[in-house]
Write a protein that holds these residues in place. Structure first.
Motif, mmCIF file in Angstrom:
data_model
loop_
_atom_site.group_PDB
_atom_site.id
_atom_site.type_symbol
_atom_site.label_atom_id
_atom_site.label_comp_id
_atom_site.label_asym_id
_atom_site.label_seq_id
_atom_site.Cartn_x
_atom_site.Cartn_y
_atom_site.Cartn_z
ATOM 1 N N ILE A 110 1.029 -1.031 -0.019
ATOM 2 C CA ILE A 110 0.150 -0.441 0.090
ATOM 3 C C ILE A 110 0.803 1.380 0.115
ATOM 4 C CG2 ILE A 110 -1.828 1.709 0.877
ATOM 5 C CD1 ILE A 110 -2.484 -1.848 2.399
ATOM 6 N N PRO A 111 0.500 2.604 -0.479
ATOM 7 C CA PRO A 111 1.721 3.394 -0.756
ATOM 8 C C PRO A 111 1.787 4.085 0.431
ATOM 9 C CG PRO A 111 0.195 3.737 -2.425
ATOM 10 C CD PRO A 111 -0.562 2.524 -2.426
ATOM 11 N N ASP A 112 3.195 5.042 0.978
ATOM 12 C CA ASP A 112 2.679 5.068 1.995
ATOM 13 C C ASP A 112 2.076 6.789 2.050
ATOM 14 O OD1 ASP A 112 3.412 6.503 4.690
ATOM 15 O OD2 ASP A 112 5.746 6.478 3.928
ATOM 16 N N LEU A 113 0.969 6.740 2.447
ATOM 17 C CA LEU A 113 -0.218 7.422 2.835
ATOM 18 C C LEU A 113 0.251 8.711 3.592
ATOM 19 C CD1 LEU A 113 -3.146 8.798 2.383
ATOM 20 C CD2 LEU A 113 -3.934 6.981 3.748
ATOM 21 N N SER A 114 0.705 8.513 4.919
ATOM 22 C CA SER A 114 1.260 8.840 6.081
ATOM 23 C C SER A 114 2.278 10.562 5.278
ATOM 24 C CB SER A 114 2.052 8.484 6.470
ATOM 25 O OG SER A 114 1.154 7.530 7.568
ATOM 26 N N PHE A 115 3.743 9.825 4.365
ATOM 27 C CA PHE A 115 4.099 10.510 3.592
ATOM 28 C C PHE A 115 4.124 11.663 2.420
ATOM 29 C CE2 PHE A 115 6.092 10.705 -0.181
ATOM 30 C CZ PHE A 115 7.632 12.220 0.242
ATOM 31 N N MET A 116 2.789 10.944 1.917
ATOM 32 C CA MET A 116 2.411 11.514 0.410
ATOM 33 C C MET A 116 1.575 12.536 0.773
ATOM 34 S SD MET A 116 1.131 8.709 -2.339
ATOM 35 C CE MET A 116 0.267 7.919 -1.688
ATOM 36 N N LEU A 117 0.295 12.570 2.418
ATOM 37 C CA LEU A 117 -0.510 13.401 2.631
ATOM 38 C C LEU A 117 0.868 14.744 4.015
ATOM 39 C CD1 LEU A 117 -3.845 11.208 4.579
ATOM 40 C CD2 LEU A 117 -3.211 13.374 2.046
ATOM 41 N N ALA A 118 1.345 14.128 4.524
ATOM 42 C CA ALA A 118 2.429 15.150 5.006
ATOM 43 C C ALA A 118 3.334 16.276 4.710
ATOM 44 C CB ALA A 118 3.443 14.419 5.784
ATOM 45 N N HIS A 119 3.858 14.806 2.845
ATOM 46 C CA HIS A 119 4.593 16.118 1.635
ATOM 47 C C HIS A 119 3.702 17.512 1.271
ATOM 48 C CE1 HIS A 119 7.651 17.053 -0.660
ATOM 49 N NE2 HIS A 119 6.713 16.826 -1.840
ATOM 50 N N ALA A 120 2.435 16.462 0.979
ATOM 51 C CA ALA A 120 1.641 17.115 0.328
ATOM 52 C C ALA A 120 1.134 18.913 1.370
ATOM 53 C CB ALA A 120 0.331 16.773 -0.446
ATOM 54 N N SER A 121 1.216 18.340 2.398
ATOM 55 C CA SER A 121 -0.172 19.889 3.254
ATOM 56 C C SER A 121 2.093 20.308 3.054
ATOM 57 C CB SER A 121 0.191 18.821 4.604
ATOM 58 O OG SER A 121 -0.054 19.678 5.721
ATOM 59 N N HIS A 122 2.948 20.144 3.790
ATOM 60 C CA HIS A 122 3.869 21.135 3.806
ATOM 61 C C HIS A 122 4.239 21.496 2.098
ATOM 62 C CE1 HIS A 122 7.569 22.468 4.912
ATOM 63 N NE2 HIS A 122 8.016 21.616 3.459
ATOM 64 N N VAL A 123 4.097 20.945 1.326
ATOM 65 C CA VAL A 123 4.201 22.209 0.190
ATOM 66 C C VAL A 123 3.354 22.625 0.219
ATOM 67 C CG1 VAL A 123 4.896 21.821 -2.130
ATOM 68 C CG2 VAL A 123 5.901 20.056 -1.114
ATOM 69 N N LEU A 124 1.875 22.709 -0.123
ATOM 70 C CA LEU A 124 0.706 23.253 0.360
ATOM 71 C C LEU A 124 1.470 24.810 0.958
ATOM 72 C CD1 LEU A 124 -1.414 24.027 -1.346
ATOM 73 C CD2 LEU A 124 -2.806 22.701 0.535
ATOM 74 N N ALA A 125 1.432 24.347 2.396
ATOM 75 C CA ALA A 125 1.549 25.594 3.935
ATOM 76 C C ALA A 125 2.501 26.505 2.635
ATOM 77 C CB ALA A 125 1.820 24.632 4.635
ATOM 78 N N THR A 126 3.844 25.875 2.324
ATOM 79 C CA THR A 126 4.664 27.159 1.479
ATOM 80 C C THR A 126 4.509 27.905 -0.106
ATOM 81 O OG1 THR A 126 5.835 25.112 0.039
ATOM 82 C CG2 THR A 126 6.765 25.219 2.142
ATOM 83 N N ARG A 127 3.432 26.861 -0.149
ATOM 84 C CA ARG A 127 2.955 27.974 -1.625
ATOM 85 C C ARG A 127 2.149 28.644 -0.841
ATOM 86 N NH1 ARG A 127 2.342 26.643 -6.503
ATOM 87 N NH2 ARG A 127 3.838 24.853 -7.127
ATOM 88 N N MET A 128 1.155 28.329 -0.043
ATOM 89 C CA MET A 128 -0.141 29.418 0.776
ATOM 90 C C MET A 128 1.229 30.486 1.128
ATOM 91 S SD MET A 128 -2.907 28.751 0.798
ATOM 92 C CE MET A 128 -4.520 27.976 0.380
#
Length: 162
Positions: free
Chosen positions: A10-28
């Motif tokens: 199963i893909p690493d959902l924890s990593f993907m969500l944490a990474h997406a959240s971090h990158v979105l926060a930097t964009r914001m």
């Protein structure tokens, strides 16, 4: 001899969500810099426009601890975007009132947040956007709505001050 980690079923959902959240926060954060505030300051101002709320109420709505809320309100007051005033209903309490300049920032912030969100969603095929948002909404209002109790609580990632 090198070894590799075992394949995951199963893909690493924890990593993907944490990474997406971090990158979105930097964009914001970068986008909100256009108007000279941080996403946290925008969040507090936005919630403060809804009525006479105390610092504690604003902290809860903005998902901030008390110390961070005090620092954020100090910054907003110093910039002239908000004021702490005595409550009209409870003489012991102080409420946060957004100034006219702060209201203008909230309106500009809405546009910025919408633009960033649209840019992110535009990276998905148009037919997938609604499914993605519906699925994410279901997760954050269902199984992922509240942290679970644990003997070893997880610390939230610290956000760099804006």
């Amino acid at each position: 001899m090198t070894t590799s980690a075992p394949e995951r079923a199963i893909p690493d959902l924890s990593f993907m969500l944490a990474h997406a959240s971090h990158v979105l926060a930097t964009r914001m954060t970068a986008a909100f810099a256009e108007i000279g505030i941080t996403p946290r300051e925008y969040c507090v101002l936005y919630h403060a426009t809804t009525g006479e709320l105390t610092q504690i109420e604003l902290a809860r709505l903005s998902d901030l601890d008390k110390t961070t809320m005090v620092v954020t309100l100090d910054e907003l007051e110093e910039a002239g975007y908000a004021e702490r005033r005595p409550s009209r209903t409870d003489r012991r309490a102080r409420v946060v009132v957004v100034t006219d300049e702060g209201r203008q920032l909230v309106a500009a912030g809405h546009e910025i947040a919408d633009r960033v969100h649209q840019e992110v969603l535009a990276d998905l095929p148009s037919g997938s956007r609604g499914v993605f948002m519906d699925s994410l909404t279901r997760l954050v209002s269902g199984l992922l709505a509240k942290p679970v109790e644990s003997e070893r609580p997880v610390r939230r990632v610290r956000q760099a001050a804006g």
